[in-house]
Design a protein around this motif. Structure first.
Motif, short mmCIF file in Angstrom:
data_model
loop_
_atom_site.label_atom_id
_atom_site.label_comp_id
_atom_site.label_asym_id
_atom_site.label_seq_id
_atom_site.Cartn_x
_atom_site.Cartn_y
_atom_site.Cartn_z
N SER A 1 0.81 -1.22 0.00
CA SER A 1 0.00 0.00 0.00
C SER A 1 0.84 1.27 0.00
O SER A 1 0.39 2.33 -0.43
CB SER A 1 -0.95 0.00 1.20
N SER A 2 2.07 1.16 0.49
CA SER A 2 3.01 2.30 0.40
C SER A 2 4.40 1.72 0.12
O SER A 2 4.54 0.52 -0.11
CB SER A 2 3.01 3.11 1.70
N SER A 3 5.40 2.56 0.14
CA SER A 3 6.75 2.11 -0.22
C SER A 3 7.27 1.05 0.75
O SER A 3 7.20 1.22 1.97
CB SER A 3 7.69 3.32 -0.23
N LEU A 4 7.79 -0.04 0.20
CA LEU A 4 8.36 -1.13 1.02
C LEU A 4 9.78 -0.75 1.43
O LEU A 4 10.66 -0.60 0.58
CB LEU A 4 8.38 -2.43 0.20
N PRO A 5 10.02 -0.57 2.73
CA PRO A 5 11.37 -0.18 3.18
C PRO A 5 12.41 -1.24 2.80
O PRO A 5 12.10 -2.43 2.76
CB PRO A 5 11.22 -0.08 4.71
N ARG A 6 13.63 -0.80 2.56
CA ARG A 6 14.67 -1.72 2.12
C ARG A 6 14.92 -2.88 3.08
O ARG A 6 15.07 -4.03 2.65
CB ARG A 6 15.98 -0.95 1.87
N PRO A 7 14.93 -2.65 4.42
CA PRO A 7 15.14 -3.79 5.34
C PRO A 7 14.08 -4.88 5.16
O PRO A 7 14.39 -6.08 5.24
CB PRO A 7 15.06 -3.15 6.73
N LEU A 8 12.81 -4.47 4.93
CA LEU A 8 11.75 -5.46 4.74
C LEU A 8 11.87 -6.15 3.38
O LEU A 8 11.57 -7.34 3.25
CB LEU A 8 10.38 -4.80 4.88
#
Length: 624
Positions: free
Chosen positions: A116-123
């Motif tokens: 739904s929004s930007s997927l953070p790099r760690p995830l």
């Protein structure tokens, strides 16, 4: 071209449901590597994303896009081989864990992951590592950041669906880091709205407080995106289009506190207040009928035409629609021989067949009209019962009088606090009085608090606002003077024979002259002219050089987005829509908020804050 958030968000979702290809007019998926035949798919959602879809696409419409089954991600699911699955979820560690587990089990043929929004790099790295460990990388077809983390309720109304933000931002125990995280989340939600619209606005806000912090965070995010070559706004955001850019006006709830508490007499506000409307749906139970659920959105023409009407006009409109329906049914019967004196003539086969065909064709439309009439008759009947039981007309009258005149008959106020109404109704009235009257003698405050305690009302919220007022953090709202007609006496005759005679001469509780402080400020900001009331407002332009001063465009603005941090309401929404309509030329204004609250929701948040500050009589819990 006017901004249409509902249309744009729906288009993005339909594209996502078609494996991120543009669907062709026939419904089949088109795009690289796709076949012309329809692809059957499974949809997996978390609860937040289910709420995003709910006001936009009905369950029955999912089938049109090849969705044969849909599931909530946190429920146990069976393996469905040979079918692709579309995931639409928030980018959280919990959801990533569930997706990795699903790929490891091979629940579906392929996984199309939409966040739904930007997927953070760690995830993203966690997802990749988990899929690699489970030897399931091949099952993940694509990963998309959709930037759709908001709920669009109408063309000009949206919510970030972030609950209890007012409590979180005003909690005396909240730390700086916690507050910063909340404000960043709000900025992230607004970024999603702007990406979906494809616009980079000029941002205005008052100096200090949550609005400035959100403005600064959003400005930073927009600048970062614009600095990249293939940014999210590259298709629509060029310097050449800067003259079509909208203005984004940010406010926080303390700017005009009383509006969030007041009772309102429009049909929409009463439905929201009494039935706790969520996601354009209400559940209603009459005295002798089972619970019925209704959708109130742009698919309901009666709602679209009458939702802002004062309640007494709803009965007249229902009556008019019912009479028109009966006339049309009688006309169909007359033409097809259903009544004495009908035109049906057995010798004129062509003419008779034509009448019968017209009658058959009109049946679905007549049936739909009757369902709408029954629906709003049921809503109005139950509303009337609540108006009488809670004396909502008296609360509307008193609050309007206080807000417009800055005073009220004290005996009438105390009497109402001891009379009908829920505990929340009484708190809302008492707090509106506190905010509407410039100076309140201590003796009056004590008598109000005594009246509240006499009704077993927890005074935490009242004490909290009293403290807020003393710090000069709230502003009075401006409300038109109210009608003094006895609405409940009139309402006894709601479905009587002489409705027009009963309502003759009645004034609307909400006149067209009503204007909130919010609306006045927005009007000044959109005009872009020097104005002492808004000259001190901060200006952020993500397209202007960081070192420069001012914006590329200062106004006037044809389009505006107004956003309320800490909870918005339908009173403000209506006031802004009226501003847009009366402007010359007509402006286009969109209203958004962290969440849509009715007066009951908001007064409970104030009570939580009062309890956190050790104010009032927190041992007593307010009831419905």
């Amino acid at each position: 071209m006017a901004l249409n958030l509902r249309q744009k968000q729906t288009s993005c979702i339909i594209r996502m449901l078609n494996l991120n290809h543009q669907p062709n007019p026939g419904g089949a998926t088109t795009g690289a590597g796709s076949a012309t035949e329809e692809v059957y798919k499974i949809l997996v959602l978390d609860r937040f994303c289910r709420d995003i879809l709910s006001p936009l696409i009905h369950v029955k419409d999912l089938r049109k896009h090849g969705i044969t089954l849909y599931f909530v991600i946190d429920k146990e699911r069976q393996t469905v081989p040979d079918v692709p699955a579309i995931y639409f979820v928030q980018p959280t560690a919990v959801n990533i864990g569930r997706i990795v587990a699903d790929t490891a089990r091979g629940l579906y043929e392929s996984f199309h992951l939409n966040f739904s929004s930007s997927l953070p790099r760690p995830l993203l790295e966690e997802l990749a590592a988990g899929a690699l460990k489970a030897d399931a990388v091949g099952r993940i077809s694509k990963v998309y950041d959709q930037y759709l983390e908001f709920v669009t309720l109408e063309e000009n109304l949206f919510s970030l669906a972030q609950r209890d933000i007012y409590v979180q931002l005003n909690d005396p125990s909240a730390g700086d880091q916690e507050i910063e995280g909340i404000l960043e989340k709000i900025a992230g939600g607004l970024l999603c709205v702007l990406v979906t619209l494809g616009v980079v606005p000029v941002i205005r806000c008052a100096s200090g407080g949550p609005a400035q912090m959100v403005a600064a965070a959003l400005d930073k995010r927009l600048r970062e995106h614009l600095a990249t070559k293939n940014n999210l706004f590259s298709e629509s955001g060029t310097l050449g289009s800067s003259f079509q850019r909208p203005i984004l006006c940010l406010f926080d709830r303390n700017f005009e506190l009383a509006v969030g508490l007041q009772h309102d007499w429009s049909y929409r506000s009463l439905v929201h207040d009494v039935f706790d409307m969520k996601l354009n749906r209400v559940s209603v139970q009459g005295d002798k009928s089972p619970v019925k659920s209704y959708e109130l959105d742009d698919s309901d023409p009666f709602w679209v035409s009458n939702c802002w009407s004062p309640f007494e006009k709803i009965a007249l409109e229902i009556d008019a629609q019912l009479n028109k329906y009966k006339q049309d049914v009688e006309e169909v019967n007359r033409r097809t021989g259903g009544q004495k004196g009908a035109e049906f003539d057995g010798t004129d086969l062509i003419g008779n067949t034509k009448h019968l065909m017209n009658a058959v064709n009109s049946l679905p439309e007549l049936t739909e009209r009757k369902k709408l009439i029954d629906k709003h008759t049921n809503l109005a009947t139950v509303l009337l019962g609540e108006i009488k039981n809670r004396a909502l007309d008296s609360f509307c009258n008193l609050e309007s009088e206080m807000s417009s005149k800055g005073s009220v008959d004290k005996n009438q106020l105390i009497s109402q606090l001891k009379d009908k109404g829920t505990k929340e109704d009484k708190l809302r009235l008492a707090i509106t009085y506190l905010l509407s009257v410039e100076t309140t003698p201590q003796s009056e405050l004590e008598s109000i608090e005594a009246a509240l305690r006499e009704s077993d009302v927890d005074t935490c919220a009242f004490q909290y606002v009293k403290k807020i007022k003393s710090l000069n953090l709230s502003m009075n709202s401006s409300v038109a003077s109210a009608s003094k007609s006895n609405i409940v006496d009139w309402a006894e005759k709601l479905y009587g024979q002489s409705l027009s005679a009963v309502t003759a001469g009645m004034k609307n509780l909400l006149s067209g002259a009503r204007q909130l402080a919010l609306t006045r400020i927005v009007e000044a900001l959109m005009e872009g002219k020097p104005n002492p009331e808004v000259d001190s407002y901060l200006l952020y332009d993500p397209r202007a050089p960081k070192s420069g001063t001012g914006a590329l465009l200062k106004g006037p603005f044809k389009e505006g987005i107004v956003f309320m941090i800490g909870g918005g309401n339908y009173i403000e929404y209506r006031s802004l829509m009226e501003l847009a309509q009366r402007s010359q030329p007509t402006k286009h204004i969109m209203y958004g908020t962290t969440e849509i609250l009715n007066g009951v929701d908001f007064v409970r948040q104030l009570q939580v804050l009062g309890q956190k500050m050790g104010l009032g009589s927190s041992s007593i819990n307010p009831s419905q």
